[in-house]
Design a protein around this motif. Structure first.
Motif, PDB file in Angstrom:
ATOM      1  N   ALA A  12       0.846  -1.200   0.000  1.00  0.00           N
ATOM      2  CA  ALA A  12       0.000   0.000   0.000  1.00  0.00           C
ATOM      3  C   ALA A  12       0.875   1.242   0.000  1.00  0.00           C
ATOM      4  N   GLY A  13       1.984   1.179   0.771  1.00  0.00           N
ATOM      5  CA  GLY A  13       2.925   2.295   0.811  1.00  0.00           C
ATOM      6  C   GLY A  13       3.591   2.513  -0.533  1.00  0.00           C
ATOM      7  N   VAL A  14       3.995   1.440  -1.154  1.00  0.00           N
ATOM      8  CA  VAL A  14       4.660   1.531  -2.468  1.00  0.00           C
ATOM      9  C   VAL A  14       3.712   2.169  -3.478  1.00  0.00           C
ATOM     10  N   LYS A  15       2.467   1.759  -3.440  1.00  0.00           N
ATOM     11  CA  LYS A  15       1.481   2.251  -4.417  1.00  0.00           C
ATOM     12  C   LYS A  15       1.112   3.722  -4.174  1.00  0.00           C
ATOM     13  N   SER A  16       1.367   4.175  -2.936  1.00  0.00           N
ATOM     14  CA  SER A  16       0.994   5.568  -2.635  1.00  0.00           C
ATOM     15  C   SER A  16       2.039   6.574  -3.147  1.00  0.00           C
ATOM     16  N   VAL A  17       3.172   6.068  -3.614  1.00  0.00           N
ATOM     17  CA  VAL A  17       4.200   6.972  -4.152  1.00  0.00           C
ATOM     18  C   VAL A  17       3.699   7.508  -5.499  1.00  0.00           C
ATOM     19  N   PRO A  18       3.678   8.842  -5.677  1.00  0.00           N
ATOM     20  CA  PRO A  18       3.137   9.396  -6.925  1.00  0.00           C
ATOM     21  C   PRO A  18       3.903   8.885  -8.154  1.00  0.00           C
ATOM     22  N   THR A  19       3.158   8.548  -9.195  1.00  0.00           N
ATOM     23  CA  THR A  19       3.758   8.017 -10.425  1.00  0.00           C
ATOM     24  C   THR A  19       4.716   9.033 -11.048  1.00  0.00           C
ATOM     25  N   GLU A  20       4.352  10.339 -10.899  1.00  0.00           N
ATOM     26  CA  GLU A  20       5.196  11.388 -11.511  1.00  0.00           C
ATOM     27  C   GLU A  20       6.622  11.321 -10.982  1.00  0.00           C
ATOM     28  N   LEU A  21       6.751  11.044  -9.655  1.00  0.00           N
ATOM     29  CA  LEU A  21       8.082  10.977  -9.050  1.00  0.00           C
ATOM     30  C   LEU A  21       8.916   9.862  -9.681  1.00  0.00           C
ATOM     31  N   ARG A  22       8.280   8.696  -9.821  1.00  0.00           N
ATOM     32  CA  ARG A  22       8.956   7.539 -10.433  1.00  0.00           C
ATOM     33  C   ARG A  22       9.381   7.878 -11.862  1.00  0.00           C
ATOM     34  N   GLU A  23       8.398   8.453 -12.605  1.00  0.00           N
ATOM     35  CA  GLU A  23       8.668   8.737 -14.018  1.00  0.00           C
ATOM     36  C   GLU A  23       9.797   9.760 -14.172  1.00  0.00           C
ATOM     37  N   ILE A  49      13.698   6.790  -3.714  1.00  0.00           N
ATOM     38  CA  ILE A  49      12.394   7.477  -3.714  1.00  0.00           C
ATOM     39  C   ILE A  49      11.329   6.694  -2.937  1.00  0.00           C
ATOM     40  N   VAL A  50      11.131   5.417  -3.307  1.00  0.00           N
ATOM     41  CA  VAL A  50       9.999   4.669  -2.725  1.00  0.00           C
ATOM     42  C   VAL A  50      10.204   4.393  -1.232  1.00  0.00           C
ATOM     43  N   ILE A  51      11.350   3.814  -0.895  1.00  0.00           N
ATOM     44  CA  ILE A  51      11.557   3.434   0.522  1.00  0.00           C
ATOM     45  C   ILE A  51      11.511   4.655   1.459  1.00  0.00           C
ATOM     46  N   PRO A  52      12.200   5.753   1.142  1.00  0.00           N
ATOM     47  CA  PRO A  52      12.083   6.913   2.055  1.00  0.00           C
ATOM     48  C   PRO A  52      10.655   7.434   2.190  1.00  0.00           C
ATOM     49  N   SER A  53       9.845   7.278   1.121  1.00  0.00           N
ATOM     50  CA  SER A  53       8.463   7.775   1.187  1.00  0.00           C
ATOM     51  C   SER A  53       7.577   6.913   2.088  1.00  0.00           C
ATOM     52  N   MET A  54       7.996   5.672   2.312  1.00  0.00           N
ATOM     53  CA  MET A  54       7.116   4.790   3.104  1.00  0.00           C
ATOM     54  C   MET A  54       7.691   4.516   4.507  1.00  0.00           C
ATOM     55  N   LYS A  55       8.446   5.487   4.998  1.00  0.00           N
ATOM     56  CA  LYS A  55       9.085   5.317   6.299  1.00  0.00           C
ATOM     57  C   LYS A  55       8.073   5.045   7.420  1.00  0.00           C
ATOM     58  N   GLN A  56       6.935   5.767   7.375  1.00  0.00           N
ATOM     59  CA  GLN A  56       5.937   5.587   8.434  1.00  0.00           C
ATOM     60  C   GLN A  56       5.356   4.181   8.413  1.00  0.00           C
ATOM     61  N   ILE A  57       5.173   3.664   7.199  1.00  0.00           N
ATOM     62  CA  ILE A  57       4.614   2.302   7.093  1.00  0.00           C
ATOM     63  C   ILE A  57       5.634   1.286   7.593  1.00  0.00           C
ATOM     64  N   ILE A  58       6.907   1.508   7.265  1.00  0.00           N
ATOM     65  CA  ILE A  58       7.945   0.590   7.757  1.00  0.00           C
ATOM     66  C   ILE A  58       7.988   0.637   9.293  1.00  0.00           C
ATOM     67  N   LYS A  59       7.829   1.840   9.841  1.00  0.00           N
ATOM     68  CA  LYS A  59       7.823   1.987  11.302  1.00  0.00           C
ATOM     69  C   LYS A  59       6.670   1.171  11.917  1.00  0.00           C
TER      70      LYS A  59
END
Lengths: 412, 294
Positions: B183-194, B210-220
């Protein structure tokens, strides 16, 4: 309309609440669940009682063994006991008696003493007063697969300990396993079936009984020697090395499949062994190890399954009479089903009972002393510590000297 | 002013049922456990005041293997954090890239979470049985020679029982953490990846930077769930090793053993109190570690 609905709801609620308090016969809790081998004996006995007393409705519920132990303790603690309840003898019922929650059966017993021998009430007698109605009883039996024994030249179960050991050597040499014993931590009671028999036939029944029931110390060198003897048998390879990873059901099945020559366990197994086609089993008493202190006729087992009456029961005296009659019937049907031996006098046809159970009945008739299973005889906390050490003995991490030293420190 | 007061009463009344439930279900049993932990009590009779004796006996390893059970739970927590979560993260990142059959693999990995623990326990009991799949495989490939002398994966005191419990536990909940992280991975905006892709970043670089730092709260959250879940673990260990096992004991099996089997309610309550303190301490420590990193 709203007012009408509200009034209707209130009336229904009041009726429902009043129904909760309605006297609706007797209540009973037990452990004869649908998968329990004693279920039929309970059902048949209750059906007979309903016919005899059509006005007394018995509302009974059965719970799984461990869940039941918690449930009944919580009920006793919360003064919410059923009128009649299943219990184990000695320490388990003793705790309830100590709290004055159990109805004393002395007065009613007088009417049944001709059918229920006094010695069968020994384990539920506290301070000289009787509190339990015994049902069936069981002992530890040495079950032998006669087909395997025949292969190594035996027509009967070895009668002496030396002969038993020789037999084990021959079985091992023939590529078979002499004994099967479950060693999973929650099935340590299976190890006690062996260990207690070996200790009893080494130190004598009275000494073991005194340790279990009468507060004698565990610091007994003969007990240590017996433990070492049991461990020698394990080290010699007389036991299935996989046993430590197996539960009792698996070991029992292995025995029934002809994997082991011997299986020491409770005689409640007789019905299953008798039913299994092609299984040629005999049952015997474990032989004497030290003839100076022990003798044949000294057994491990005795009446433990019991019904008791709550002190809070409705019309406790009448309920007690009902419980005696019910207990007698459960005992009868349990015996006829091969689920155990009768604690009550037998006055019915037993010719159809399987031969194995009849052999056990003969062993019990010839017996002179019965020491109750250690984990039943002791209070729960002590039994836990005892089983802990037994587990260590089977895993060969605790030897005889350490066994008695630890139990002396932890228990007495 | 009057309106404010009325609002306050309304809020209080609306919160009252939840507050009552919270107090009745959580606070009262906690206080009761704390109180009982100072007594010797078999659950039905009179209580005998012992002071700190129950707690002291927990610190005496010759009496109760409590610290051994805590060590086991911490080991499980460590394995969860360093093996289970990285595996879950790897799967989440892989599926998050939108590979073919994404939904199918998502369901397959999540399936063990849906299966009853009893069924999972029975399944692994068969696998670790002396004549089960693992030993059969080891015999087949020639690692084991003698079928009568095989490793006792389920045998107490043989050094394997703990791992026979941990392997299924780690396996069962990989899918759970994977779903959270997915769910965290999917919440990363596509524009950032592109944008990163256009700048020439590889898939691995996109995930790492990009992806892992964006999902820090979920990893926590996953780490907190994994650690507290490990400390509270009970069911699979009870099924595979049994609650009387010392080798695979965790605080919850020890609690059950003393409270239900041995009827030592005081001692069981002391274990419960320490277990709660341990769970809180771990949650706070994890929160602090992640805060420091921020």
């Amino acid at each position: 309309m709203k007012k009408f609905l509200a009034t209707l709801l209130a009336i229904v609620s009041v009726l429902a609440l009043s129904a909760c308090g309605k006297d609706d016969g007797l209540t009973m809790w037990c452990i004869a669940t649908k998968s329990d081998s004693n279920r039929h004996s309970y059902e048949a006995a209750i059906a007979d009682m309903q016919k005899k007393y059509p006005d007394t409705k018995l509302n009974w519920e059965a719970y799984e063994n461990n869940a039941y132990k918690e449930k009944i303790k919580a009920a006793v603690s919360g003064n919410n006991m059923p009128d009649i309840f299943f219990t184990w003898s000695c320490a388990f019922l003793g705790d309830f008696v100590k709290e004055d929650k159990v109805y004393c059966l002395d007065e009613v017993y007088a009417e049944f003493k001709d059918k229920l021998p006094e010695k069968m009430c020994k384990n539920t007698t506290y301070n000289g007063k009787k509190y339990g109605v015994p049902l069936t009883m069981n002992i530890v039996g040495l079950f032998a697969n006669m087909d395997i024994l025949k292969e190594v030249g035996y027509d009967d179960v070895p009668k002496t300990f030396e002969d038993l050991m020789t037999c084990c050597e021959k079985i091992k040499a023939a590529g078979k396993i002499p004994f099967g014993c479950a060693g999973k931590p929650d099935d340590t009671w299976c190890v006690t079936e062996y260990l207690e028999s070996i200790i009893e036939k080494s130190v004598g029944a009275k000494t073991l009984d005194d340790i279990f029931m009468n507060g004698q110390t565990w610091d007994n060198q003969d007990v240590a020697k017996a433990v070492d003897l049991f461990q020698d048998m394990i080290k010699k390879g007389y036991f299935d090395p996989n046993g430590i990873s197996l539960g009792n059901d698996e070991v029992k099945q292995n025995f029934m499949d002809g994997k082991y020559a011997f299986y020491m366990n409770g005689t409640w197994n007789c019905a299953d062994f008798a039913k299994k086609e092609g299984l040629n089993v005999k049952v015997a008493e474990f032989p004497v190890i030290n003839a100076d202190k022990a003798e044949l006729g000294q057994l491990i087992g005795g009446p433990s399954d019991t019904l008791a009456v709550a002190k809070s029961a409705k019309n406790a005296k009448e309920t007690a009479k009902y419980t005696f009659e019910l207990g007698q019937l459960i005992c009868k049907y349990g015996y006829l089903d091969g689920c155990g031996l009768p604690a009550w006098t037998v006055d019915y046809d037993v010719s159809k009972i399987n031969a194995l159970t009849q052999s056990v009945a003969k062993i019990v008739t010839d017996s002179n002393y019965m020491v109750l299973f250690g984990d039943t005889a002791m209070p729960a906390a002590e039994a836990g510590k005892y089983l802990e050490q037994v587990k260590g003995v089977y895993g060969c991490t605790v030897d005889g000297a350490t066994f008695i030293a630890n139990l002396k420190k932890d228990i007495r | 002013m009057k309106r404010k007061k009325t609002d306050g009463i309304t809020i209080f009344l609306f919160l009252l049922p939840a507050l009552l439930l919270f107090v009745a279900i959580l606070v009262a049993p906690l206080i009761s456990s704390g109180f009982n932990s100072f007594f010797k009590w078999n659950g039905i009779g009179n209580k005998e005041f012992l002071g700190w004796k129950n707690y002291k006996s927990l610190f005496d390893k010759s009496q109760i293997p409590f610290w051994h059970s805590v060590r086991n739970a911490m080991l499980l927590a460590g394995l969860s954090v360093f093996i289970q979560l990285p595996l879950a993260l790897f799967l989440a990142l892989l599926l998050g890239r939108g590979i073919k059959g994404e939904r199918f693999f998502l369901s397959v990995n999540f399936l063990p979470v849906l299966i009853s623990t009893v069924v999972i326990g029975q399944l692994w009991l068969k696998i670790f049985h002396p004549e089960g799949l693992v030993n059969a495989l080891l015999l087949k490939i020639g690692y084991l020679k003698d079928p009568l002398n095989v490793p006792q994966w389920l045998g107490e005191g043989k050094g394997l029982l703990l791992y026979s419990c941990f392997i299924p536990m780690l396996w069962q909940y990989v899918g759970y953490h994977m779903l959270l992280m997915y769910a965290g991975v999917k919440s990363v905006p596509t524009e950032l990846r592109e944008a990163a892709k256009i700048d020439g970043a590889t898939d691995a670089q996109v995930d790492w930077h990009i992806v892992i730092p964006s999902m820090k709260q979920i990893i926590k959250v996953s780490v907190i769930f994994a650690v507290t879940g490990s400390l509270k673990s009970y069911d699979l260990i009870a099924i595979i090793a049994g609650i009387n096992s010392n080798e695979a004991a965790v605080p919850s099996t020890l609690l059950k053993r003393h409270m239900s089997l041995r009827m030592e309610y005081g001692l069981g309550s002391a274990i419960a109190v320490l277990l709660i303190i341990l769970c809180f301490a771990c949650s706070i420590a994890i929160g602090a570690i992640f805060k420091e990193r921020d």
